[in-house]
Each structure stands twice: as structure tokens, then as C-alpha cells.
Design a protein around this motif. Structure first.
Motif, short mmCIF file in Angstrom:
data_model
loop_
_atom_site.label_atom_id
_atom_site.label_comp_id
_atom_site.label_asym_id
_atom_site.label_seq_id
_atom_site.Cartn_x
_atom_site.Cartn_y
_atom_site.Cartn_z
N UNK B 39 0.82 -1.22 0.00
CA UNK B 39 0.00 0.00 0.00
C UNK B 39 0.85 1.26 0.00
N UNK B 40 1.94 1.24 0.74
CA UNK B 40 2.82 2.42 0.74
C UNK B 40 3.31 2.69 -0.69
N UNK B 41 3.60 1.65 -1.41
CA UNK B 41 4.05 1.79 -2.80
C UNK B 41 2.93 2.37 -3.68
N UNK B 42 1.71 1.85 -3.52
CA UNK B 42 0.58 2.35 -4.33
C UNK B 42 0.32 3.82 -4.01
N UNK B 43 0.32 4.16 -2.74
CA UNK B 43 -0.05 5.53 -2.35
C UNK B 43 1.01 6.57 -2.73
N UNK B 44 2.19 6.13 -3.10
CA UNK B 44 3.18 7.10 -3.61
C UNK B 44 2.67 7.73 -4.90
N UNK B 45 1.79 7.02 -5.61
CA UNK B 45 1.25 7.55 -6.88
C UNK B 45 0.01 8.41 -6.67
N UNK B 46 -0.59 8.33 -5.50
CA UNK B 46 -1.87 9.00 -5.27
C UNK B 46 -1.64 10.41 -4.70
N UNK B 47 -2.24 11.39 -5.37
CA UNK B 47 -2.06 12.78 -4.93
C UNK B 47 -3.13 13.14 -3.89
N UNK B 48 -2.84 14.17 -3.12
CA UNK B 48 -3.76 14.52 -2.03
C UNK B 48 -5.14 14.93 -2.54
N UNK B 49 -5.21 15.50 -3.75
CA UNK B 49 -6.49 15.93 -4.29
C UNK B 49 -7.19 14.85 -5.12
N UNK B 50 -6.55 13.68 -5.23
CA UNK B 50 -7.21 12.55 -5.87
C UNK B 50 -8.27 11.99 -4.92
N UNK B 115 -12.82 18.63 -16.80
CA UNK B 115 -11.40 18.80 -17.17
C UNK B 115 -10.51 19.03 -15.93
N UNK B 116 -10.85 18.35 -14.86
CA UNK B 116 -10.02 18.39 -13.65
C UNK B 116 -9.02 17.24 -13.75
N UNK B 117 -7.79 17.53 -13.45
CA UNK B 117 -6.72 16.57 -13.75
C UNK B 117 -6.56 15.45 -12.71
N UNK B 118 -7.32 15.49 -11.65
CA UNK B 118 -7.12 14.46 -10.62
C UNK B 118 -7.70 13.11 -11.02
N UNK B 143 -13.34 2.15 -21.49
CA UNK B 143 -13.77 2.52 -22.84
C UNK B 143 -13.93 4.03 -23.00
N UNK B 144 -14.29 4.71 -21.90
CA UNK B 144 -14.43 6.16 -21.98
C UNK B 144 -13.20 6.89 -21.45
N UNK B 145 -12.15 6.11 -21.24
CA UNK B 145 -10.87 6.69 -20.84
C UNK B 145 -10.99 7.62 -19.64
N UNK B 146 -11.68 7.13 -18.63
CA UNK B 146 -11.89 7.95 -17.43
C UNK B 146 -10.66 7.90 -16.53
#
Lengths: 177, 197
Positions: B39-50, B115-118, B143-146
Motif C-alpha cells: 500500500x505504501x508503494x501504491x499511495x506514492x502515486x496518489x495525490x492529495x487531491x485525488x 477537465x479536472x486533472x485528478x 472505454x471512456x478513458x476515465x
């Protein structure tokens, strides 16, 4: 007496003018049910035609609302809305309690009691579950639209209500014509 | 802000375990364990505003997403271990199997339309991964590239039922999801010790 369908068309036009609203469901862009005929004057840019996945549709609507949209989520028949009960009852209806009132998604849910005239859609297409939904939902308000004179007022209330609660509005297919 | 590391995660769950065993929490608790490194590894990719969409086992997710240690502890003491939710920290958890999937995808749809980048990060278990609800949500998001990422936390069990025994064969793991296996440290709920309230 105002005409039932005309009042629905007027209400949908009114809702569509709010930049936060978005219409989604099956047959919102393409013909196929009575609700479609009330959306024909609304730009396709305000609509999302969805696959048939009713429960996911309700979850999508909640998610859109959590991020600032006001979804008008359309279920062409009451019988189909039952397939979204998990997301409606376990999530949208409970999310305020679950979040100590932090999450206040405002979703406008449209459904219709299937018509029996001139064609009777049968037991899987014409049921009226209003009482059951009033019993099971504790946060989402349930409104059965019988009198055409109240239709616009009720949709306006669903859009503007200060408590930002979600509203389930039940239309009556037999009154469309 | 407290920097969350492996030791703090373990310490938190041990504190909750002790509180529960002392009868201070009058609701089910779902403790995490043995998956700190993943989880520590995964959360390195997650931003605070995600956004993070979690499950009934959400304590580690919450702490790693920035929810304060004391805030989380307070909510658990109020009996909310199974449903930690915060608007401020963009954190939603559901105690219904697959319950957060479509809500997360809806948030992703909204982010894309605005068009929010999070992004939205949706955590599910191995049983949810096998369900139709996941299929529908995964297909729609892909399919909708969300801006939605799915993370499967596979402990091989649904409550105490081996997931594979119910399906006979498990699905293939798509390359665009994050998947990891781990062995559960605590029971499905509770601590494994009998508590007298």
C-alpha cells in the motif's frame, strides 16, 4: 388543467438551463420510451446515453453529484428502478449519515409507472411501487406526480431545495397522452 | 502532518485492536495487516487531491491518503470502522461488496467532464474483482478513458470463504489494474479474541 406531458417538457427545459445539470440513462438521446419525448428539446451535450446497468447508473449519478453535478437520472419504468436498489438504498440514501453530513449529493431521479392504455405493458412493466419506496428510503424524498399543476413546482423544488437532498419523482405513463 | 510509515500503520491497528478488546468500540472493526509495503508503494502515486474509494477495511487507505491519525481513531471509536468518509480528504468507503465501484467511476466521469486533472483510485477485494459490477465499471471506465485506477487487494478470501472455491476458476488480471496478493493478518472482523462487552 395543464397538460401532463407539457408540464414535464417545461420542467426538463427549466432543469437543463442550470449549468450543473446533466441528464443520463437509457433512451435520453435515442427514442424508445416516454421519458425521451420530454427531453427532445434539450441539447445532446447535456445528455449521457448509458448502457443498461441500472445499479451502476445510480452509482454514477451519486459520483457525478459528489463532484458538483446535479444528475437527472432517468429510469423509464418503475420496474427497472428496482434493479438500482443497492445504490439507491444502501448508498445514496445513507451517504449523509455515513459521512456525518459531509457528503450531500443532490440527485434527481425520474421514473414512470408504465402505461396500461392503449397497450398494457404487463406485470413487469406497469407496477407502482411508490409506497414501498416511501417506506424504504429515509433521506431521499419520494414524490408521485399525479396532478399536472404540481409537476413544475416539484421539479423546481428538487433542483433548488436548500437541504440539497435527492428526490425521486414518479411520473404516470397513462397521463402522458 | 504525521508522516505515515509502516510502523505507524501497524501501531494504529494495534491501538484499535486494544481499544476493541477493552470494549471501547461497540461496532465491528476490520483491521488491516501484512499489506503495508504494497500500500505504501501504491499511495506514492496518489495525490492529495485525488479521490480514494475504499472498502470496509479502510484504516490503512485512510491514513495513507492523509486522514489524520486522531480523526480516524475518533471515528472508529464512534463505531464507524466500516464506513470512513471524508469530503475534505476526498475519501469514500462502503461496507457493501462493490459498493464504491460505480460511485468512483461517476466521480471519474465528472472529473473528466470538468477537465479536472485528478484521478480516482478504487480499492476492491478479490471477490469484488470477480463480480459483474466490477466488469461493468471497469469496461465503462476503460472505454471512456476515465481517470480511474482500480487496485485489487487479493487475500483469497471473501469473509472466510475462499473466493476461488465459489467460482472454480478466477478471471485473468488485466494489465491496466494494480493487483497484489497478501495473507490476512487479522480475521475478517474483530481481532480473533473473544470480547466480553
Amino acid at each position: 388543467m395543464k397538460k401532463y406531458k407539457d408540464e414535464l417538457i417545461k420542467s426538463m427545459k427549466y432543469l437543463s438551463k442550470d449549468e450543473r445539470t446533466i441528464f443520463l440513462g437509457q433512451s435520453v438521446k435515442f427514442s424508445g420510451n416516454a421519458i425521451f419525448s420530454t427531453l427532445k428539446d434539450i441539447s445532446d451535450k447535456k445528455k449521457i446515453e448509458l448502457p443498461v446497468f441500472e445499479d451502476v447508473q445510480m452509482g454514477l449519478s451519486t459520483g457525478l453529484a459528489l463532484q458538483g453535478f446535479i444528475p437527472i437520472t432517468c429510469y423509464p419504468r418503475f420496474d427497472f428502478l428496482i434493479l438500482a436498489m443497492n445504490q439507491l438504498v444502501n448508498h445514496l440514501d445513507k451517504i449523509r449519515y455515513m459521512s456525518f453530513n459531509e457528503f450531500k449529493p443532490r440527485v434527481i431521479i425520474r421514473t414512470s409507472i408504465g402505461s396500461k392504455k392503449p397497450l398494457n405493458g404487463g406485470v413487469q412493466h406497469t407496477q407502482n411501487y411508490t409506497k414501498i419506496f416511501k417506506d424504504i428510503l429515509r433521506e431521499v424524498e419520494v414524490v408521485n406526480l399525479v396532478n399536472p399543476n404540481t409537476i413544475f413546482k416539484e421539479y423546481k423544488k428538487a433542483l433548488k431545495r436548500k437541504d440539497s437532498k435527492s428526490t425521486l419523482l414518479i411520473e404516470n405513463g397513462d397521463f402522458y397522452n | 502532518m504525521l508522516k505515515i510509515n509502516k510502523n505507524i500503520l501497524i501501531k494504529f491497528e494495534n491501538e484499535i485492536k486494544e481499544l476493541y478488546e477493552n470494549g471501547k468500540i461497540r461496532a465491528p472493526i476490520h483491521l488491516s495487516g501484512n499489506n503495508e509495503d504494497q500500500l505504501i508503494k501504491v499511495f506514492k502515486k496518489i495525490k492529495s487531491q485525488d479521490w480514494v474509494i475504499s472498502t470496509w477495511r479502510s484504516h490503512y487507505h485512510a491514513l495513507l491518503h492523509g486522514i489524520p491519525y486522531s480523526w480516524l481513531k475518533k471515528k472508529i471509536l464512534l463505531g464507524r470502522s466500516m464506513g470512513i468518509n471524508s469530503k475534505k480528504y476526498k475519501f469514500y468507503s462502503s461496507s457493501i461488496v462493490g459498493g464504491g465501484l460505480s460511485i468512483g467511476v461517476g466521480i471519474g466521469l465528472a472529473l473528466k467532464k470538468k477537465k479536472i486533472k485528478n484521478k480516482v483510485w478504487i480499492f476492491i477485494g478479490d471477490m469484488t474483482f470477480e463480480t459483474g459490477q466490477f466488469d461493468e465499471c471497469y469496461k465503462f471506465a476503460k472505454n471512456f478513458n476515465l481517470p480511474v485506477k482500480f487496485i485489487v487487494e487479493d487475500n483469497g478470501l471473501s469473509t472466510n470463504t475462499p473466493t476461488k472455491s465459489t467460482w472454480k476458476k478466477l478471471r485473468k488480471i488485466p494489465k491496466d489494474i494494480i493487483y497484489y496478493k497478501y495473507k490476512r493478518k487479522f480475521p475478517h472482523h474483530g481481532t480473533g479474541n473473544w470480547i466480553l462487552f
